[in-house]
Design a protein around this motif. Sequence first.
Motif, PDB file in Angstrom:
ATOM      1  N   GLU A  73       0.726  -1.147  -0.017  1.00 13.45           N
ATOM      2  CA  GLU A  73       0.014   0.051   0.112  1.00 13.45           C
ATOM      3  C   GLU A  73       0.793   1.203  -0.206  1.00 13.45           C
ATOM      4  O   GLU A  73       1.837   1.422   0.675  1.00 13.45           O
ATOM      5  CB  GLU A  73      -0.891  -0.091   1.318  1.00 13.45           C
ATOM      6  N   ILE A  83       1.060   5.341   0.239  1.00 18.84           N
ATOM      7  CA  ILE A  83      -0.070   6.697   0.805  1.00 18.84           C
ATOM      8  C   ILE A  83       0.926   8.063   0.537  1.00 18.84           C
ATOM      9  O   ILE A  83       2.016   7.726   1.164  1.00 18.84           O
ATOM     10  CB  ILE A  83      -0.509   6.570   2.034  1.00 18.84           C
ATOM     11  N   SER A  85       0.150   2.312  -8.007  1.00 18.62           N
ATOM     12  CA  SER A  85      -1.182   2.923  -7.375  1.00 18.62           C
ATOM     13  C   SER A  85      -0.951   3.531  -6.017  1.00 18.62           C
ATOM     14  O   SER A  85      -0.234   2.882  -5.223  1.00 18.62           O
ATOM     15  CB  SER A  85      -2.563   2.031  -7.558  1.00 18.62           C
ATOM     16  N   TYR A  86      -1.497   4.738  -5.795  1.00 17.85           N
ATOM     17  CA  TYR A  86      -1.274   5.220  -4.515  1.00 17.85           C
ATOM     18  C   TYR A  86      -2.749   5.974  -3.933  1.00 17.85           C
ATOM     19  O   TYR A  86      -3.642   6.145  -4.912  1.00 17.85           O
ATOM     20  CB  TYR A  86      -0.320   6.262  -4.541  1.00 17.85           C
ATOM     21  N   GLU A  87      -2.673   6.169  -2.684  1.00 17.73           N
ATOM     22  CA  GLU A  87      -3.851   6.925  -2.085  1.00 17.73           C
ATOM     23  C   GLU A  87      -3.278   8.313  -1.863  1.00 17.73           C
ATOM     24  O   GLU A  87      -2.351   8.364  -1.129  1.00 17.73           O
ATOM     25  CB  GLU A  87      -4.396   6.196  -0.930  1.00 17.73           C
ATOM     26  N   GLU A  88      -3.769   9.531  -2.313  1.00 13.43           N
ATOM     27  CA  GLU A  88      -3.356  10.751  -1.913  1.00 13.43           C
ATOM     28  C   GLU A  88      -3.980  11.342  -0.636  1.00 13.43           C
ATOM     29  O   GLU A  88      -5.412  11.219  -0.750  1.00 13.43           O
ATOM     30  CB  GLU A  88      -3.578  11.794  -2.974  1.00 13.43           C
ATOM     31  N   ARG A  89      -3.463  11.734   0.254  1.00 15.27           N
ATOM     32  CA  ARG A  89      -4.139  12.153   1.415  1.00 15.27           C
ATOM     33  C   ARG A  89      -3.589  13.589   1.588  1.00 15.27           C
ATOM     34  O   ARG A  89      -2.362  14.183   2.196  1.00 15.27           O
ATOM     35  CB  ARG A  89      -3.641  11.752   2.781  1.00 15.27           C
TER      36      ARG A  89
END
Length: 75
Positions: A3, A5, A28-32
């Motif tokens: 994962e 982030i 793929s990544y999650e932007e915060r």
Amino acid sequence: MQEVIVYTSNSCPYCVAVKDYLKQKGVSYEERNVTKPEYRKELMALGFMSVPVIKIGEDIVKGFDIKAIDNLLGL
């Protein structure tokens, strides 16, 4: 794949560079975005006050450090 982030802000050119780099590599990544208080608190709990900060699995990369990112992602 681990994962990923990415903690960002709206006025950070290195944040844009990190996101573009990860996209180019097919990661793929999650932007915060730290404009949201809950994400700012998460970032501070990790011990950081500036962005970008990339969390890859349990590892942390501060700034746009290509070598560290590639090493942790096995690229």
